[in-house]
Scaffold this motif. Structure first.
Motif, PDB file in Angstrom:
ATOM      1  N   ARG A 108       2.840   9.062 -19.237  1.00 63.96           N
ATOM      2  CA  ARG A 108       1.571   8.923 -18.510  1.00 63.96           C
ATOM      3  C   ARG A 108       1.362   7.453 -18.167  1.00 63.96           C
ATOM      4  O   ARG A 108       1.307   6.605 -19.056  1.00 63.96           O
ATOM      5  N   LEU A 109       1.276   7.171 -16.893  1.00 63.77           N
ATOM      6  CA  LEU A 109       1.043   5.806 -16.440  1.00 63.77           C
ATOM      7  C   LEU A 109      -0.452   5.512 -16.457  1.00 63.77           C
ATOM      8  O   LEU A 109      -1.263   6.361 -16.102  1.00 63.77           O
ATOM      9  N   ASP A 110      -0.818   4.314 -16.868  1.00 64.67           N
ATOM     10  CA  ASP A 110      -2.239   3.978 -16.935  1.00 64.67           C
ATOM     11  C   ASP A 110      -2.838   3.805 -15.541  1.00 64.67           C
ATOM     12  O   ASP A 110      -3.990   4.166 -15.299  1.00 64.67           O
ATOM     13  N   LEU A 111      -2.046   3.258 -14.626  1.00 61.17           N
ATOM     14  CA  LEU A 111      -2.566   2.968 -13.304  1.00 61.17           C
ATOM     15  C   LEU A 111      -1.411   2.912 -12.307  1.00 61.17           C
ATOM     16  O   LEU A 111      -0.398   2.254 -12.559  1.00 61.17           O
ATOM     17  N   VAL A 112      -1.562   3.613 -11.193  1.00 63.63           N
ATOM     18  CA  VAL A 112      -0.589   3.564 -10.100  1.00 63.63           C
ATOM     19  C   VAL A 112      -1.324   3.055  -8.864  1.00 63.63           C
ATOM     20  O   VAL A 112      -2.327   3.635  -8.445  1.00 63.63           O
ATOM     21  N   LEU A 113      -0.816   1.968  -8.296  1.00 64.09           N
ATOM     22  CA  LEU A 113      -1.452   1.333  -7.147  1.00 64.09           C
ATOM     23  C   LEU A 113      -0.597   1.492  -5.901  1.00 64.09           C
ATOM     24  O   LEU A 113       0.624   1.287  -5.962  1.00 64.09           O
ATOM     25  N   LEU A 114      -1.213   1.853  -4.793  1.00 56.89           N
ATOM     26  CA  LEU A 114      -0.497   1.807  -3.526  1.00 56.89           C
ATOM     27  C   LEU A 114      -0.297   0.341  -3.154  1.00 56.89           C
ATOM     28  O   LEU A 114      -1.258  -0.424  -3.094  1.00 56.89           O
ATOM     29  N   HIS A 115       0.945  -0.027  -2.910  1.00 53.47           N
ATOM     30  CA  HIS A 115       1.325  -1.427  -2.784  1.00 53.47           C
ATOM     31  C   HIS A 115       1.212  -1.883  -1.334  1.00 53.47           C
ATOM     32  O   HIS A 115       1.971  -1.440  -0.479  1.00 53.47           O
ATOM     33  N   ASN A 116       0.254  -2.782  -1.074  1.00 54.14           N
ATOM     34  CA  ASN A 116       0.012  -3.284   0.277  1.00 54.14           C
ATOM     35  C   ASN A 116       0.003  -2.148   1.307  1.00 54.14           C
ATOM     36  O   ASN A 116       0.821  -2.124   2.230  1.00 54.14           O
ATOM     37  N   PRO A 117      -0.921  -1.222   1.167  1.00 55.10           N
ATOM     38  CA  PRO A 117      -0.933  -0.081   2.085  1.00 55.10           C
ATOM     39  C   PRO A 117      -1.109  -0.493   3.544  1.00 55.10           C
ATOM     40  O   PRO A 117      -0.671   0.226   4.452  1.00 55.10           O
ATOM     41  N   GLU A 118      -1.736  -1.660   3.774  1.00 52.58           N
ATOM     42  CA  GLU A 118      -1.926  -2.125   5.155  1.00 52.58           C
ATOM     43  C   GLU A 118      -0.605  -2.323   5.898  1.00 52.58           C
ATOM     44  O   GLU A 118      -0.565  -2.374   7.127  1.00 52.58           O
ATOM     45  N   ARG A 119       0.473  -2.396   5.138  1.00 51.06           N
ATOM     46  CA  ARG A 119       1.812  -2.567   5.735  1.00 51.06           C
ATOM     47  C   ARG A 119       2.252  -1.307   6.494  1.00 51.06           C
ATOM     48  O   ARG A 119       3.122  -1.371   7.369  1.00 51.06           O
ATOM     49  N   ALA A 120       1.636  -0.168   6.181  1.00 52.81           N
ATOM     50  CA  ALA A 120       2.109   1.106   6.724  1.00 52.81           C
ATOM     51  C   ALA A 120       1.832   1.244   8.224  1.00 52.81           C
ATOM     52  O   ALA A 120       2.698   1.685   8.971  1.00 52.81           O
ATOM     53  N   HIS A 121       0.619   0.904   8.648  1.00 49.26           N
ATOM     54  CA  HIS A 121       0.249   1.090  10.065  1.00 49.26           C
ATOM     55  C   HIS A 121      -0.567  -0.107  10.527  1.00 49.26           C
ATOM     56  O   HIS A 121      -1.775   0.016  10.772  1.00 49.26           O
ATOM     57  N   PRO A 122       0.056  -1.269  10.652  1.00 51.47           N
ATOM     58  CA  PRO A 122      -0.716  -2.461  11.039  1.00 51.47           C
ATOM     59  C   PRO A 122      -1.392  -2.287  12.391  1.00 51.47           C
ATOM     60  O   PRO A 122      -0.770  -1.847  13.357  1.00 51.47           O
ATOM     61  N   GLY A 123      -2.693  -2.585  12.410  1.00 43.39           N
ATOM     62  CA  GLY A 123      -3.433  -2.519  13.668  1.00 43.39           C
ATOM     63  C   GLY A 123      -3.949  -1.143  14.048  1.00 43.39           C
ATOM     64  O   GLY A 123      -4.671  -1.012  15.036  1.00 43.39           O
ATOM     65  N   ASP A 124      -3.604  -0.116  13.266  1.00 43.54           N
ATOM     66  CA  ASP A 124      -4.054   1.246  13.578  1.00 43.54           C
ATOM     67  C   ASP A 124      -4.814   1.785  12.369  1.00 43.54           C
ATOM     68  O   ASP A 124      -4.234   2.415  11.476  1.00 43.54           O
ATOM     69  N   ARG A 125      -6.116   1.527  12.334  1.00 44.75           N
ATOM     70  CA  ARG A 125      -6.919   1.896  11.164  1.00 44.75           C
ATOM     71  C   ARG A 125      -6.936   3.407  10.943  1.00 44.75           C
ATOM     72  O   ARG A 125      -6.902   3.872   9.806  1.00 44.75           O
ATOM     73  N   LEU A 126      -7.014   4.180  12.009  1.00 45.37           N
ATOM     74  CA  LEU A 126      -7.076   5.640  11.879  1.00 45.37           C
ATOM     75  C   LEU A 126      -5.809   6.174  11.221  1.00 45.37           C
ATOM     76  O   LEU A 126      -5.882   6.965  10.266  1.00 45.37           O
ATOM     77  N   ALA A 127      -4.641   5.733  11.710  1.00 42.81           N
ATOM     78  CA  ALA A 127      -3.379   6.189  11.127  1.00 42.81           C
ATOM     79  C   ALA A 127      -3.222   5.690   9.703  1.00 42.81           C
ATOM     80  O   ALA A 127      -2.719   6.412   8.826  1.00 42.81           O
ATOM     81  N   LEU A 128      -3.662   4.462   9.464  1.00 39.94           N
ATOM     82  CA  LEU A 128      -3.569   3.905   8.110  1.00 39.94           C
ATOM     83  C   LEU A 128      -4.423   4.702   7.140  1.00 39.94           C
ATOM     84  O   LEU A 128      -3.974   5.071   6.046  1.00 39.94           O
ATOM     85  N   HIS A 129      -5.653   4.990   7.511  1.00 39.50           N
ATOM     86  CA  HIS A 129      -6.546   5.731   6.616  1.00 39.50           C
ATOM     87  C   HIS A 129      -6.022   7.140   6.362  1.00 39.50           C
ATOM     88  O   HIS A 129      -6.146   7.659   5.237  1.00 39.50           O
ATOM     89  N   GLN A 130      -5.422   7.741   7.355  1.00 45.12           N
ATOM     90  CA  GLN A 130      -4.830   9.068   7.150  1.00 45.12           C
ATOM     91  C   GLN A 130      -3.677   8.985   6.156  1.00 45.12           C
ATOM     92  O   GLN A 130      -3.547   9.836   5.271  1.00 45.12           O
ATOM     93  N   ALA A 131      -2.837   7.941   6.282  1.00 46.15           N
ATOM     94  CA  ALA A 131      -1.711   7.780   5.366  1.00 46.15           C
ATOM     95  C   ALA A 131      -2.193   7.517   3.944  1.00 46.15           C
ATOM     96  O   ALA A 131      -1.630   8.044   2.977  1.00 46.15           O
TER      97      ALA A 131
END
Length: 301
Positions: A108-131
Motif C-alpha cells: 500500500r503506497l501512502d501517496l501517488v502523485l501525477l507527475h507534472n500533469p501539465e506536460r500531457a496537453h500543454p495549452g489545451d486545458r480541456l484535454a488536460l483536465h479530461q486526462a
C-alpha cells in the motif's frame, strides 16, 4: 511549522540519505520512478523495509526509456506513446502503480502523485483536465483496492500557470470518485526564487490557501532551487531572515514558514546538510510580516 522530508530528486546517495532521514525522525520520503535514472525506488526499498513507519510518496507520469519499453511489452503503452517519456494514460497509470508497489516493497503506497500533469496537453486545458480526470479514476480504483492511501499531483508550473487550480483538481477528483474522493496532496516548487506561492499566500490567494481550506498536504519542492539558492543569498540577507542562520538555513526556514506548507522536500545527500536543514526547521516560524519584508526585498530591483 512545516516538517522536513527527504526528496530523492538529485539525491546522490539515496540509501544513506533515507536511513539518515529515518533516524532523524522524518516522516516522509518523496520519490518517482524516473529518479536516479530509474533506480530510486529499488534503492529506497531496504530503508522502507527497515523503517515501516516511514511514509512514501511516489509518482506516475514521467518514465525512463527502459521503463517505457517495459510498459510497451506489458501492453500499458503503445509504441507511439513510449517515446514521449510521459503519460497519464489510464492503462499506464494503473501499470505504474503496480510497478511502484513492487519496487518499493510496499503493498500500500501512502501517496501517488501525477507527475507534472501539465506536460500531457500543454495549452489545451480541456484535454488536460479530461486526462487528469481519467487518471484520477484509476487512482480512485487503487485507493478502493487498498493499493494507495491517497493521491494528488506534483507539478512544476501547472498551478502557477493555471493549467489547473486546486479547486479544479478537487472537482475533477469528485467527478472521478462519484462523490467523496482520495485527493489529499499537492506538491509544487516553493522557494525564494519561485516566490509566487509565498506572495500569494500572504495575501490569502493562490494554491496554498486553497489547499489549506481543503485540508490537503502541501509538499514544497526545490526549496533551495536545485542547490543554487545558497549561492544567491548573501549573509546580509540571511541575517535579515534570521540572525545567526547560514544562507541555506535562511532559505529553508522561509519555505517552512510559508502559510500552508506542511512538508519541505530536501535532497540532502550528506549528514551535515541534513542537520543544517533540520536545525533551521526547528527554529520558530517567521511571521507573515517578516515574510512580506523578505519577499519585498527580493522583488525590488
Amino acid at each position: 511549522m512545516a516538517q522536513l522530508a527527504l526528496g530523492t530528486y538529485r539525491c546522490r546517495a539515496i540509501p544513506e540519505a533515507a536511513a539518515r532521514a529515518a533516524a532523524s525522525g522524518a516522516q516522509w520520503i518523496d520519490t518517482a520512478p524516473n529518479y536516479a535514472t530509474g533506480r530510486a525506488q529499488t534503492l529506497l526499498a531496504p530503508a522502507l523495509a527497515a523503517h515501516p513507519s516511514l511514509r512514501i510518496s511516489t509518482k506516475a507520469g514521467y518514465f525512463t526509456a527502459a521503463t517505457g519499453a517495459e510498459a510497451v511489452n506489458a501492453g500499458a503503452l503503445t509504441e507511439d506513446q513510449a517515446p514521449a517519456g510521459h503519460s497519464l494514460a489510464p492503462d499506464y497509470v494503473r501499470w505504474q502503480i503496480a510497478r511502484n508497489r513492487e519496487q518499493l516493497g510496499r503493498d500500500r503506497l501512502d501517496l501517488v502523485l501525477l507527475h507534472n500533469p501539465e506536460r500531457a496537453h500543454p495549452g489545451d486545458r480541456l484535454a488536460l483536465h479530461q486526462a487528469i480526470r481519467e487518471a484520477f479514476v484509476v487512482l480512485e480504483e487503487a485507493a478502493a483496492a487498498g493499493q494507495a492511501a491517497g493521491y494528488g499531483i506534483a507539478t512544476w508550473a501547472g498551478l502557477e500557470e493555471e493549467a489547473f487550480t486546486v479547486g479544479e483538481l478537487l472537482a475533477l477528483a469528485a467527478e472521478a470518485a462519484g462523490g467523496r474522493h482520495h485527493l489529499v496532496a499537492v506538491q509544487l516548487p516553493v522557494s525564494l526564487v519561485m516566490m509566487t506561492p509565498i506572495v500569494q499566500a500572504l495575501h490569502g490567494r493562490g494554491p496554498l490557501p486553497a489547499a489549506v481550506s481543503a485540508g490537503l498536504r502541501v509538499m514544497a519542492s526545490a526549496p533551495l532551487h536545485g542547490g543554487e539558492l545558497p549561492g544567491m543569498v548573501d549573509q546580509e540577507l540571511a541575517d535579515l531572515i534570521r540572525p545567526g542562520l547560514t544562507p541555506a538555513q535562511a532559505c529553508v526556514l522561509s519555505v517552512a514558514s510559508c502559510p500552508g506548507v506542511t512538508d519541505v522536500l530536501l535532497a540532502a545527500s550528506g549528514a551535515p546538510h541534513w542537520r543544517e536543514a533540520a536545525d533551521a526547521v526547528a527554529q520558530p516560524s517567521l511571521t507573515a510580516a517578516q515574510l512580506r519584508e523578505i519577499t519585498g526585498v527580493l522583488a525590488s530591483p
